[in-house]
Structures are given as C-alpha cells and as structure tokens.
Design an enzyme around this catalytic site. Structure first.
Site, PDB file in Angstrom:
ATOM      1  N   PHE A 230       8.194  30.184  68.291  1.00  0.00           N
ATOM      2  CA  PHE A 230       6.955  30.036  67.615  1.00  0.00           C
ATOM      3  C   PHE A 230       5.974  30.988  68.480  1.00  0.00           C
ATOM      4  CE2 PHE A 230       2.668  27.987  68.179  1.00  0.00           C
ATOM      5  CZ  PHE A 230       2.675  27.549  66.705  1.00  0.00           C
ATOM      6  N   THR A 231       5.035  31.655  67.732  1.00  0.00           N
ATOM      7  CA  THR A 231       3.980  32.091  68.480  1.00  0.00           C
ATOM      8  C   THR A 231       2.636  31.771  67.429  1.00  0.00           C
ATOM      9  OG1 THR A 231       3.973  33.992  66.710  1.00  0.00           O
ATOM     10  CG2 THR A 231       5.426  34.582  68.370  1.00  0.00           C
ATOM     11  N   ALA A 232       1.553  31.943  68.445  1.00  0.00           N
ATOM     12  CA  ALA A 232      -0.059  31.429  67.924  1.00  0.00           C
ATOM     13  C   ALA A 232      -0.186  32.243  66.537  1.00  0.00           C
ATOM     14  CB  ALA A 232      -0.694  31.609  69.041  1.00  0.00           C
TER      15      ALA A 232
ATOM     16  N   LYS B  79      10.019  27.173  59.434  1.00  0.00           N
ATOM     17  CA  LYS B  79       9.238  25.917  59.350  1.00  0.00           C
ATOM     18  C   LYS B  79       7.770  26.347  60.304  1.00  0.00           C
ATOM     19  CE  LYS B  79      10.250  22.755  63.345  1.00  0.00           C
ATOM     20  NZ  LYS B  79      10.476  23.774  64.395  1.00  0.00           N
TER      21      LYS B  79
ATOM     22  N   ASP C  56      14.282  24.997  68.104  1.00  0.00           N
ATOM     23  CA  ASP C  56      13.073  24.309  68.857  1.00  0.00           C
ATOM     24  C   ASP C  56      13.203  23.250  69.845  1.00  0.00           C
ATOM     25  OD1 ASP C  56      10.670  23.359  68.940  1.00  0.00           O
ATOM     26  OD2 ASP C  56      10.406  23.067  66.729  1.00  0.00           O
TER      27      ASP C  56
ATOM     28  N   ARG D  79       2.545  31.355  63.681  1.00  0.00           N
ATOM     29  CA  ARG D  79       2.197  29.885  63.577  1.00  0.00           C
ATOM     30  C   ARG D  79       3.674  29.309  62.967  1.00  0.00           C
ATOM     31  NH1 ARG D  79      -2.711  28.242  60.749  1.00  0.00           N
ATOM     32  NH2 ARG D  79      -2.452  26.367  61.322  1.00  0.00           N
TER      33      ARG D  79
ATOM     34  N   ASP E 274      -5.785   1.309  73.470  1.00  0.00           N
ATOM     35  CA  ASP E 274      -5.958   2.548  73.139  1.00  0.00           C
ATOM     36  C   ASP E 274      -4.961   2.919  71.972  1.00  0.00           C
ATOM     37  OD1 ASP E 274      -8.008   3.980  74.062  1.00  0.00           O
ATOM     38  OD2 ASP E 274      -7.271   4.052  75.926  1.00  0.00           O
TER      39      ASP E 274
ATOM     40  N   ASP F 255     -13.864   6.142  80.396  1.00  0.00           N
ATOM     41  CA  ASP F 255     -13.476   4.615  80.100  1.00  0.00           C
ATOM     42  C   ASP F 255     -14.238   3.629  81.152  1.00  0.00           C
ATOM     43  OD1 ASP F 255     -11.725   4.781  77.967  1.00  0.00           O
ATOM     44  OD2 ASP F 255     -10.096   5.093  79.318  1.00  0.00           O
TER      45      ASP F 255
ATOM     46  N   ASP G  69      -8.040   4.476  81.469  1.00  0.00           N
ATOM     47  CA  ASP G  69      -7.594   5.374  82.677  1.00  0.00           C
ATOM     48  C   ASP G  69      -8.828   6.580  82.996  1.00  0.00           C
ATOM     49  OD1 ASP G  69      -7.059   6.963  80.331  1.00  0.00           O
ATOM     50  OD2 ASP G  69      -4.927   7.472  81.021  1.00  0.00           O
TER      51      ASP G  69
END
Lengths: 565, 687
Positions: free
Chosen positions: B385-387, B403, B353, B390, B316, B527, B523
C-alpha cells in the site's frame, strides 16, 4: 362471629371507602386552591385576622404558625374553663375547673386528644362545650389536616422551601371540609334522635316516683365534629354508649363512618397531590388491613365469650356482653373499637375495661402502633408517611440503590428526624407508665390489681401520648399527678411528633425529585403494602411487647388458667 | 494498555484472601482485641452500648462472686456479651486485613525509589540524587531504564516503555510519551527501556500509590452518607429498646419483682440490632475491597455508593462498545460475479497485507466461505500500500489482484464501477462502514465491507442494564447516521453523535437536572470536565493526569466496560447492608419469644405458653438467645465480606426475593438457632 356481623362491618367499610375516593380528590382540590365557592367568607376571615393567604411559608414558618395558633388556642381554652362560672350559658351554675383539670382539658382538646378527665354533662357549661371544646374540635382537626397537606406538598415539590400557608390551609380545611361535613352529619344525628338544645336539663319522675335529672344540651353537632375530626371527646361522660350520644346502631355506624372517612380520604389526597393516586391507595390499603385485623381480633375475642362464664354453663350465644350495649351488638362494637383506636379518635361505644383481655389488648396496641391506622385527621397520614420513609429506607437498600420514596432520596437527615418522631411514643408511653406504676401518688389512681391494673395505667398514657383520648376505664384520672403527666404526654405526642415531621417536609421539599426507573423501589404495589404493614408492626409495635406481656397477655393466660384479678 | 481485552477477562488484582487464611485470622483476632477500646467503639453506637452493658454485667458478676453468691449465670451472660462485641470488632478486622497484604507490597514499591533531580530542564546530564519523598511539586526528574518512577508526574520529554505492574498488576509494559493522552506516569512504576523527563505533579504523601495504600488499608475510610443514615436508624432503634427495657423495671415492679440486671441486659442486647451493627463497617470495607480486587480504585466510599444509584451510563463507542478497528463484515459482488469468486480474489489481494484489516479479510473469508488462504505462491509479488496509489495487492502469474479505495481502484484500472455496485458502496459508506473495492486484471469484482465491529455480548449487557433500570448512552465522534447504525446494532438506549467535550458535559448536566445520576468512563484531557461533572467518573489508568484527577474512580486495567461491573458492585454493597439490616431486625421476633416468657414466668407462670420453642429453663432460654445473637455475627461474616448476590431482575423482583430470604428468613432462623443452642446447653448440662 356471625355472617351478619361481618356483613355489617363490610357494609360500613365499603361506605367509608366509597366516600373517601371523591373526598380525597376534593380535598386535594381544596388544598390547591381550586375550590372557591366560599371565597367571600374566606376573604372576610383573612381580612379580619390580617392574613395574606398567598404568602409562602417554609417548614419553619409553617410550624411556628401552627405552634402559635395552638398556643393561643390553649390559653384561651384554659381561661375559659377556669372562668366558666362567670361566663354565659351556664344554666346549671357550674363552677370553674381546677387548674390541674383545666390544664389537662385544654391540652387535651388542643392536641386533638380529647381525653376527658372531667364528666362532660356534669362539669362543663354549655358555653364551655360550644365556644371552647367545639371550636377546638374544629381547630385541632384542621391543624392536623394542614400539617398533612404541607407534608404532601413536600413530596410533590422539588428544590423549594414553600410548603404552603398554614393559616390558609387551616381556614380552607375548616370551611370547605370540616364545616360542611359536620353540618351534614349533625343534621343526620338530629334526625336520628340526638338532642340539640340550649334548654336546661330535663327533669323526670321515674315509675318508682323518684326524681331524675336528664342531661341535655347542644349535643348533635358537637358529636358530629367529635367524630369527623377524630376528636372523640363525648358530650356526655359515657360517650357514644350514652343513649343520647349513640341512640341506635345506625348512629353508631354513621359515627364509625365519620371517624374514618377523612383519614382514609387524606391518604388518597396524598396520592392526588403527588400525582400518583396509586401511592395513596397503597397507604389506604395498609390502613384498611389493620382496621380489619383489629376488628377481627376484637370481634373474635368478644364474641367468643368469657371461658370462666362458659364453664359455669352460662349461655354464651351473645359472647362477652359486659360493658356493651345490646342495641349495637358485637360486630359494631368491634368495628367501632378498632376504628376509634386506630383512627386516634377516642370515642367509645363500649367499655374497653370490660372486654376480654385480648379484646382489650387490641385497642391498646392499635394506639401504640402510632395512630396511623388510619390515624387522626392529618396526623394519621403524616405518621404513616414517617413509617413509609423508614420502610423504604430499610428495605429500599435491598434493591441496590440509595432508598428513595416518590423520587425523594431518604438520607441521614430524614432518617434522623423520622427516628426522633418514632421515639416519642415509646418514650412517653413506657416512660410515664413505668414511673406511675411505682409512684404512690399515681398508684392511688388504680383500684385494680394485677395485670389489669397495669393495663389501665398503660392504656391511659398510651391514649394520651397517641392523642387518642379514649379511656380503658377504672382509673381515677383527675388527680394533679395524672392531670399534669397525661397533659405532658399529650403535648409530646402531638408536637414533639409534628415538629420533626415538618422538618422532614422541609428537607424533602428542598430535594430534587429523582427520576423513576425499573431499578427504583416500587411503592404502590402489594409488596410495598405488605412491607409497610410489617414495618409498622416491627418498628412501631415490638418495643411494647414486654409491657403488653405484663398487662393484657398475662391477664389472658391467667384467665385461661382460671385466675382473675 | 489493551482496550481490546475481551470483557470479563480484565486482570483481577491479587487473590481474594480466603476467610479461612490462618495468619490473616490470627492478626484479625489481635486487631479485634485492640478495637475493644471504648474510644474507638463509640463510633458504632450499637456495639458501644453492648460493650457498656457487658462491662456492667461483668462488674455485677464479679460482685456476686466476691459476696460468695452464685454467679455462674451472670458470668455466662457477661462472657457472651463480650464475645458479641468481640465478634463485631473481629468482623471489621478481618475485612481490613484482606487489604493489608496488598498495601504492604505497594508500600515496598514506594519505599525503594530514588530520584534523579534535574538541575536544569534542558540538561539531562546534570542531576542530583534525592529520596522520592523529598520531591516537591513541579520538580523535574530524569527516569532511565531500570529506574522506578519516584512520584506521580507528567512526561515533558521522552518516550519509554513502562512496567506498571506495581499499580495495575499487569506485567506487560506500556508506552508512555510526552504530549497526548499517554503522558501521565505513576510513582512506583518502572521504566523498562529508554528514558523520560518527568515533572512531579503530586505532593509527597498524596501520590496515587499513597492514596491506593490508604484505600486498601481502610485508613482513609470515612462513613458514607448511606452508612451514616443507617447508623442513625440503628442508634434510634437502640434508644427505643433501651427505653423499652428500662421501663420494665417499673412495669415489672407492679406485680412482682423486676428482673435482675443481667437478665435485662440480655434482653436489651438481643433486641438492639447488634447483627447489622457489628457487620456494618465490614460490609463497607469489603465493598471497597471488591472494587480494588477488580482493579478499580475509588477515591471514596461515597463514589461506590453513587455507582449503585446510577441511572445513565455514558460509554465511548470506540474501544468500549466496538473493537475500535475496522474489520471485514461483508462481501458485495459486482453484477455477474459470484460471491465466492470475489472472496477468493479478496483473499489473494490481501495475502501480503499484514494490517489488522487485511487479516480480518482473510478471517472473514474463511469463516464465511471456507476459503483457506494459500501460502504465498511461487513467483508472487506483493504490491504494498502506498499513499499515492491507495491500493495494495498481489501480482501472480495468472493475474493481478488489487484492493483499495473504490475510486482509486476504478481510476487505476480505468473502468467505471457498475451502478448496482456503486449503490451498494454508497450504502456501506452511509452506514458508517468503509467499502474497499476488489479488482482483478482490470475488472472490478465487487467490494468488501469493512466496519467497526460491535463487541460480542455487549448487546446482552445493555439489555441487562436496562433491566437494572439503567439507560446506556453511546458517545462517539461519528456522524449521526453512522452513530445511529452502530447504536441500533449495539442496542444502546441513546447516542450522542459528533460529540464534543462541551456536548458531553451538557448531556450530563441535562440528565442530572432531570434527577438522574450519571456515570461515564474517559481517559483524555478533554474528558476531564465531563468526568468531574458525572456522579461516577471512571478514569483510565492509561489516561492523562487531568482525567485521573477529575474522575472519582480509576480503572487500573483501563477497560471502560468495567463501568458496568462497578455499578453492580455499588448495588451489591447497598443490598448487603439492606439485607443484613432486615435480617437483624426480623430476628427480634424470635428473641421475644425466647426471653419474655423466661423473664416473666416467675410472676405469671401461665406466660410459659409463649415459650413456643419449649426451651428447657428460663436461664437456658436467656443464655441461648444471647449466644445466638453473638454467633450469628460470626456466621454472617462471610456473607458480609462476599456481599449478597445481585442479579439484574428489576427492583420489584429483587425486593421480593431479598425480603423472603432476609425478612422471612430472619424471622425463622433464630427460632431454629436458639432451640438448637438450648438443646446443646441442656445436653452438656450447663443449664
């Protein structure tokens, strides 16, 4: 040893290899059915015998067909030998053979051994020689080749049962390989002075005025197949040392070539069939190395002369010439000896018993190593492949993978069958010899005492079990005990070996072919050649060391100490 | 579990019990005696034959003693034949003993567990006490903080932290919760906080812990296919040498007297492959043990062998080849902006951050430009940061640093992205990276390239695998372009992009159809089909029950890169077998030179010239060979347990090296050994 001698040896071997290369590819083409110039003849044969040549056979079907063909051949030959007195072409009015001798002889020719407990010219009619022995010379050789082809296919195919068709392989190998080559070599022999006649024996008056009967017969063509098919049964009792069977050094050289060319070529056929000629080349190199080593050992031992004679002040420039023909010389005798015993042929152009002890050890040991150097036509290749499987198994683990040969995993079943096959020779050779040396009925056959007597007996059973057919000499072979036990040894050496090998083929053909990678065991390079040579020596040879120590080695060290037997 | 653990630092289970550990050796010696029982030894044909011969010679020596004849030589042979057998059983006992201590601690964990059997699924208050071994499949149990989970099961309700040290040796607790890929729990592990409702999925006696105990003890050990094949070879060789030695009775009678039975017995036992015969099962046990100490459990020895044969490794991408989280990997300044200026702005924008991405920006800036992040300045205000926005950043008196996603930033600042920068941003996205734009006071300064970082050293590992003849295939859900970029960077041979479980299965089947053996790690429940189809399926201990059932190995550290080491351990196991077999067979040459002249010198004194070692007397020669043959087994026990070193140099080079060491070495060593023993025997006047 002389430079000229080695030049002779090198020249003959070069001719063998040069011819083996195209012949190997040609036989692969024949096996694949790509050669068809005799198709009409083939069709007639198939129609007459009621065979469908395209019918696929699994290993069981193939093996049963082989056994049936050989059983029929045995019965026919036995009947023929017993009844030769009432059969045609018997100008000398010879009697039929005794049951013991007929059994021994029939087994001998069916198994491609050609051990001769009879005197060729004095016991067998022309009819027995031509319709009996010569026919079997072709069939037993073609049988070996057919089996080898089936084994080759097993490596090349995957996930199938089909190993080809025994009958078609038998017919095709005879028609396209054995017959044409025999004609070629036979005419060459006639041109070189061998008799090929149905006239009765010639009579001559010697200079002293005595009357001499000179045996003749249809010799040349039988002798051609005798060598090409690694049969080895001489037309005359003295085999290739006889002036009519080996008139010149050149005929002897051509006989060596004939013995080796098909077994060597089959190694390359194997390479061609599995699609990697280098694989075949590796096998060929192992065979060649042993032929050279054997030749060197015989040549060195014989050219050195007998120390006891040297001590008497006898000029040893010629080496030990006892039992050898002056017209051949030491080099050709040495090469012929290594060839005929390594190739399971059994023709001889000199008397092994008269060799120095070490010189006599070489042919004995070459037989005991399993008749794979290069071995009989077909049987040599499949015997060599058994050793290759074992070599790959033992050493292949050392690269950290489940061993695989040509992408076929070597697992419990293959190892078991391979060990069964490898067991045959020591069991038959050592078992019978040990019994014979304490059994009065058998001991009576050996006039010699001491280690030399042991060598004679050991050689007889080695030759029989190895399907070689040559004799050390000195032994009385035509007694009921010897006839029967040698006959059994021959059957074991041929069929008890071939059946497990065919079972391996069946198992391999059914397996998928694993992809190769740099992690795979390389089986084409010098490393593998050395490894395979070593494994043959250790797995094929070590078990015979005690017996050899008591025979030729004891004789050798005694001789050095001035003791003879 | 920590999938970011640097490679090669996976926790190792236990210590390798030293070969010189006294209690271990004492117990092994006792076990070795117990293993002398012919009924047990018959599984090992070579050593069984040795024991039969030892019994025979002992009887003969006893008979001679009873008759009042000299019997010292016979007795000496008999003793050393018995020691040969004993050393062989001792080797096996030592190998088994190393797993036993571990098994005992596991058993303790299992034995104490009590279960709270729920009467009804929806009522956690109502439970009855039960012993762990009384639980049936499908029972529901409640496990609360401080409880040991009584058996293997699937969490159907709850979330808890679980200490799995009993199984993994790793004491940091892990989170287990219902649903998803972390819903499996293992019997014997302990809930540290909160509670779980677990449905039992293992029948008593067949839990993961039970299997593990059986495995480390070697009780469940069955001969592997390869071992069986080797056993057949050894049995075959034994028969061949039996024939050779038995025939000597007849052969030697021809010109003299046959050798005595003890002498023939000595010859037989030295010729048959006792060395490998005695060590074969120890090698197998030690191989499994190596795996266990490496914290990987194989369900069978067959799986370990298959690991050595693997041609294709499916790995993977996330967590195996890459770290699995995006990190800063480049600064792309806008036209007219210095990279350093961009870097400094990026650092300030990321000061508040705390996400791994943010930290990675600081780390990258420091590494590349030496820009040390200042402490949060006075009067600074972190913009989280907020949704919706962004964006995140920092407001300083001298400017506003931001940023965020490129379009969000340009939208919020109300400025267009310069075309050159837009192009660079486009390129980053195309290669599977994530561009973050950096702005200051309404000016776009440039972009930060975030990408999934390929683990250091992994490229070299893949090159190593290639030299071993193994192809690596990267499996990822990424699109082709991204996958190709990472595949090229990591140096894998092939990749499977946008992989679905069906595609994985299909890829494995196709490779197998071409005659290749495939290994993979996995896992998740999805799989499981591929794990089952693969020849070697390494399931993660943290994975789902389905995955753990489907694989034939479980990695307790849940580190998929260990697949590489597993392959090496498999190869090492096979190499050790092959090497010792070769050594054992090669030994025969010297033994012939020791024994044959000694046996036959009575009939043919001249055969003494083959006594190249100049051994003192026939008796001492024979005895020395027998003693060497016995001692070499003990001498090789450490090697059998440790395994022959494997190095990925390609098959041809490996073969050449091992042939020289074990083939040629096997021919030479006994010449020296036998001579030394003979000198010693002569010195102490035994012979």
């Amino acid at each position: 040893m002389t430079l000229i001698g080695w030049a002779q040896i090198a020249l003959v071997l070069a001719c063998v290899v040069a011819a083996a290369v195209p012949l190997g590819r040609y036989m692969a083409a024949v096996a694949a059915g790509r050669v068809t110039f005799l198709a009409p003849v083939e069709r007639v044969v198939y129609a007459a015998a009621g065979i469908d040549p395209r019918q696929a056979q699994g290993w069981r079907g193939y093996t049963l067909a082989m056994l049936a063909a050989n059983a029929a051949g045995f019965l026919l030959l036995y009947a023929l030998l017993r009844g030769q007195a009432v059969l045609p072409l018997n100008p000398q009015g010879l009697d039929g053979l005794t049951p013991w001798l007929a059994f021994n002889t029939a087994v001998s020719f069916v198994t491609n051994t050609n051990w001769q407990a009879y005197g060729g010219e004095s016991a067998l009619s022309y009819f027995s020689q031509m319709a009996g022995l010569t026919v079997q010379n072709f069939l037993s050789a073609a049988t070996g080749m057919a089996l080898a082809l089936a084994v080759c296919r097993a490596f090349a195919r995957s996930g199938v049962k089909d190993l080809g068709n025994f009958w078609s392989d038998l017919v095709r190998m005879t028609l396209y390989v054995l017959v044409p080559l025999s004609l070629l070599v036979g005419f060459a022999f006639v041109a070189m002075g061998m008799p090929q006649t149905l006239a009765p024996f010639a009579e001559a008056t010697t200079l002293e005025g005595a009357r001499q009967v000179i045996p003749l017969g249809p010799a040349a063509f039988q002798i051609a197949i005798k060598h090409l098919g690694t049969n080895g049964g001489g037309f005359f009792g003295m085999n290739s040392a006889h002036p009519f069977e080996g008139p010149t050094a050149l005929t002897s050289a051509l006989q060596i070539w004939s013995q080796q060319v098909i077994p060597f070529a089959l190694a390359l056929t194997f390479g061609a069939i599995v699609g990697d000629i280098r694989q075949g080349r590796a096998l060929l190199l192992v065979m060649l190395a042993y032929v050279l080593a054997g030749t060197w050992a015989v040549y060195g031992s014989e050219a050195g002369g007998n120390p006891l004679h040297l001590a008497l002040g006898i000029d040893a420039a010629q080496g030990n010439m006892e039992g050898k023909e002056v017209r051949f010389g030491q080099a050709l005798v040495a090469l012929f000896t290594a060839t005929t015993t390594g190739a399971s042929c059994g023709a001889v152009n000199a008397m092994f018993e008269s060799f120095m002890p070490l010189g006599g050890l070489v042919p004995l040991f070459l037989i005991q190593l399993g008749e794979v150097l290069p071995g009989g036509v077909g049987s040599g290749l499949y015997g060599m492949l058994v050793f290759a499987l074992l070599a790959v198994f033992v050493a292949g683990l050392m690269v950290g993978r489940t061993p695989e040969y040509l992408g076929k995993k070597v697992q419990a079943r293959e190892v078991k069958l391979a060990m069964l096959a490898v067991l045959v020779l020591p069991a038959a050779i050592l078992g019978f010899t040990a019994v014979a040396l304490v059994l009065p009925a058998a001991v009576a056959s050996i006039p010699a005492t001491g280690p030399h007597g042991l060598s004679e007996m050991l050689y007889a059973y080695s030759s029989a079990a190895g399907n070689n057919g040559s004799a050390f000499g000195g032994i009385t072979a035509d007694t009921p005990w010897m006839d029967v036990t040698l006959g059994i040894a021959m059957m074991l050496g041929r069929f008890a070996y071939a059946v497990p090998v065919m079972a391996i083929a069946g198992s391999l053909a059914a397996k998928p072919r694993v992809a190769e990678s740099v992690g795979s065991f390389p089986t084409h390079g010098p490393l593998f050649v050395g490894l395979l040579a070593g494994v043959i020596l250790i797995l094929g040879g070590l078990q015979f060391m005690p017996a050899l120590a008591l025979g030729p080695l004891a004789e050798h060290v005694s001789l050095l100490a001035g003791k003879t037997f | 579990m920590d999938t970011m653990m640097p490679m090669g630092q996976a926790t190792r289970r236990g210590r390798a019990a030293a070969f010189t550990d006294r209690t271990l050796l004492g117990r092994a010696a006792l076990d070795a005696l117990r293993k002398l029982s012919p009924a047990k030894l018959v599984r090992n044909p070579v050593i069984f034959v040795t024991e039969v011969v030892a019994i025979l010679v002992t009887l003969l020596a006893g008979l001679d003693a009873a008759r009042g004849q000299g019997f010292a030589f016979q007795a000496g042979i008999a003793i050393w034949l018995w020691l040969t057998v004993l050393f062989a059983t001792f080797a096996e006992a030592v190998a088994e003993g190393r797993g036993r201590a571990q098994a005992e601690s596991l058993r303790r964990a299992r034995g104490e567990a009590r279960a709270k059997l729920l009467v009804r699924a929806d009522d956690r208050a109502l439970w009855q006490p039960r012993g762990a071994t009384e639980l049936k499949l499908g029972d529901l149990v409640l496990v609360e903080a401080g409880d040991i989970i009584p058996s293997d099961g699937e969490i159907i309700e709850g979330i808890a932290s679980v200490n799995e040290a009993a199984v993994t040796g790793e004491s940091a607790p892990v989170i287990r919760e219902s649903g998803g890929d972390r819903s499996a729990v293992t019997g014997g592990t302990m809930v540290v906080s909160d509670w779980l409702v677990v449905r039992i999925t293992a029948a008593p006696g067949s839990t993961f812990l039970d299997r593990m105990i059986a495995l480390v003890e070697g009780a469940a050990r069955q001969k592997t296919p390869n071992e069986i094949a080797l056993d057949i070879l050894l049995a075959g060789m034994t028969i061949i040498f039996l024939i050779a030695v038995a025939s000597l009775v007849g052969l030697a009678s021809w010109n003299g007297r046959p050798p005595s039975v003890p002498v023939l017995a000595a010859l037989l036992v030295t010729l048959i492959p006792t060395t490998i015969g005695g060590l074969l099962s120890a090698i197998g046990i030690a191989g499994m043990d190596r795996l266990v100490r490496f914290n990987v459990l194989a369900t069978s020895g067959r799986a370990v062998e298959a690991a050595g044969d693997v041609d294709v490794l499916l790995l993977d991408k996330t967590g195996t080849i890459t770290f699995g989280n995006r990190q800063a990997a480049g600064f792309v300044p806008a036209p007219g902006v210095a990279e350093r200026e961009l870097a400094e702005a990026a650092v300030l924008a990321s000061l508040g951050d705390e996400t791994p991405e943010g930290r990675s920006i600081l780390a990258y800036a420091r590494e590349r430009h030496g820009t040390v992040a200042p402490a949060l300045p006075e009067g600074a205000k972190v913009v989280p940061f907020t949704a919706q926005t962004r964006l995140s950043g920092l407001d300083l008196p001298d400017g506003q640093y931001r940023k965020g996603a490129v379009d969000s930033l340009s939208g919020s600042l109300g400025v267009a992205i310069p075309p050159a920068l837009a192009e660079a941003v486009e390129r980053i996205a195309r290669q599977g990276g994530t561009p973050l734009a950096v702005g200051r006071d309404g000016v776009v300064l440039g972009a930060i390239e975030l990408k999934d970082i390929v683990k250091p050293g992994i490229r070299e590992r893949f090159a190593e695998l290639r030299r071993m003849g193994i192809r690596t295939v990267m499996v990822t859900g990424d699109n082709r372009l991204t996958a190709a970029a990472i595949a090229a960077e990591a140096g894998v041979d092939d990749f499977l992009a946008e992989a679905t479980p069906e595609q994985k299965l299909g890829y494995i089947r196709k490779a197998q159809g071409e005659g290749r053996l495939v290994a993979m790690a996995g896992d998740g429940t999805n799989d499981a089909p591929a794990l089952a189809q693969a020849d070697v399926g390494l399931a993660m201990q943290t994975g789902t029950q389905a995955a753990r059932e489907a694989g034939n190995m479980v990695d307790l550290d849940s580190d998929p890169t260990k697949l590489i080491e597993v392959v090496e351990i498999g190869k090492q196991l096979l190499i050790t077998r092959g090497a010792l077999t070769t050594f054992s067979i090669a030994n025969d040459v010297a033994k012939y030179f020791a024994i044959l002249p000694a046996i036959f010198v009575a009939s043919y004194p001249e055969l003494g010239v083959f006594n190249v070692m100049r051994l003192a007397s026939p008796e001492s020669a024979i005895l020395s060979a027998v003693i060497f043959n016995a001692l070499i087994i003990v001498a090789l026990v450490p090697l059998a347990l440790r395994g022959v070193t494997y190095s990925p140099v390609g098959a041809a080079a490996l073969l050449r090296r091992n042939l020289v060491i074990y083939g040629v070495g096997g021919i030479v060593a006994p010449f020296l050994g036998i001579k030394l023993i003979d000198l010693f025997l002569t010195l102490i006047g035994v012979a």
